[in-house]
Design a protein around this motif. Structure first.
Motif, PDB file in Angstrom:
ATOM      1  N   GLN A  62       0.760  -1.361  -0.056  1.00 11.95           N
ATOM      2  CA  GLN A  62       0.523   0.083   0.045  1.00 11.95           C
ATOM      3  C   GLN A  62       0.971   1.315  -0.312  1.00 11.95           C
ATOM      4  OE1 GLN A  62      -3.044   0.130   3.007  1.00 11.95           O
ATOM      5  NE2 GLN A  62      -4.093   2.017   2.506  1.00 11.95           N
ATOM      6  N   GLY A  63       0.710   2.290  -0.897  1.00  7.44           N
ATOM      7  CA  GLY A  63       1.102   3.665  -0.893  1.00  7.44           C
ATOM      8  C   GLY A  63       3.100   3.411  -1.853  1.00  7.44           C
ATOM      9  N   ARG A  64       2.423   2.382  -2.380  1.00  5.89           N
ATOM     10  CA  ARG A  64       3.922   2.346  -3.153  1.00  5.89           C
ATOM     11  C   ARG A  64       4.085   2.459  -4.702  1.00  5.89           C
ATOM     12  NH1 ARG A  64       7.404  -2.286   0.173  1.00  5.89           N
ATOM     13  NH2 ARG A  64       9.211  -1.643  -0.862  1.00  5.89           N
ATOM     14  N   GLU A  65       4.776   1.900  -5.432  1.00  2.00           N
ATOM     15  CA  GLU A  65       4.993   1.771  -7.034  1.00  2.00           C
ATOM     16  C   GLU A  65       5.185   0.601  -6.940  1.00  2.00           C
ATOM     17  OE1 GLU A  65       3.379   3.148 -10.907  1.00  2.00           O
ATOM     18  OE2 GLU A  65       3.133   4.680  -8.878  1.00  2.00           O
ATOM     19  N   ILE A  66       3.505   0.440  -7.742  1.00  2.00           N
ATOM     20  CA  ILE A  66       4.126  -1.864  -7.911  1.00  2.00           C
ATOM     21  C   ILE A  66       4.092  -1.876  -9.576  1.00  2.00           C
ATOM     22  CG2 ILE A  66       3.073  -3.700  -8.181  1.00  2.00           C
ATOM     23  CD1 ILE A  66       1.609  -2.701  -5.400  1.00  2.00           C
ATOM     24  N   THR A  67       5.230  -2.150 -10.749  1.00  2.00           N
ATOM     25  CA  THR A  67       4.850  -2.185 -11.564  1.00  2.00           C
ATOM     26  C   THR A  67       4.460  -3.661 -12.001  1.00  2.00           C
ATOM     27  OG1 THR A  67       6.344  -0.442 -11.940  1.00  2.00           O
ATOM     28  CG2 THR A  67       6.227  -1.301 -13.581  1.00  2.00           C
TER      29      THR A  67
END
Length: 176
Positions: free
Chosen positions: A78-83
């Protein structure tokens, strides 16, 4: 009044940023990120392999760093950039790392491919010109049972070339 000891925690809305889009999913907080990506968001690039974070098939980038999504609880993302693999490019316009793997035909069954591509992509984001030894070291913990290791290394080296070709060149060659 509490829940009985064997009742799983209720699904709660969790906000995620995946491939540049903000999404909300309802999942128990301990659900693996992999299951949320595949089952709730229909992102099938990351694969379920071992379920222990050992094989690399489930690799995604979290804040640009390669991470094994099968062992990461969704609440930790949560709140992190996931690619995911889908976030690197499209079928019509694959990203440089994807394009390299296509050009070098670095797949047999294709199951390990997600992890290989995402691992190379993470390394190239940290170091745009890694040595062959650095690539080998980075890919060391990704498993491929089909034996396409030679083609995978060729693709990793090609990805380095493609990224270098796409890099901005600065002012050299600009006329006055």
């Amino acid at each position: 009044m509490g829940h009985p000891a064997n009742t799983p925690p209720a699904a709660e809305p969790i906000g995620l940023k995946v491939n540049g889009s903000v999404v909300r999913v309802a999942a128990p907080p301990a659900t693996s990120l992999l299951l949320v990506l595949r089952n709730d968001l229909a992102l099938n690039g990351p694969k379920y392999g071992c379920g222990l974070g050992e094989c690399g098939a489930c690799t995604v980038l979290i804040d640009g760093v390669a991470a094994r999504s099968c062992v990461i609880p969704v609440r930790a993302a949560q709140g992190r950039e996931i690619t995911t693999l889908e976030g690197l490019g499209s079928r019509e316009r694959p990203g440089p790392t994807q394009r390299a793997f296509i050009e070098c035909q670095a797949a047999q069954c294709g199951y390990c491919l997600n992890g290989m591509i995402m691992t190379v992509e993470a390394l190239l984001r940290r170091d745009p010109a890694p040595s062959e030894q650095a690539l080998r070291s980075e890919l060391h913990h990704n498993l491929c049972r089909c034996g396409t290791h030679v083609e995978i290394m060729q693709a990793a080296l090609r990805a380095v070339q493609l990224r270098a070709e796409a890099a901005p060149r600065g002012c050299e060659g600009a006329g006055a």
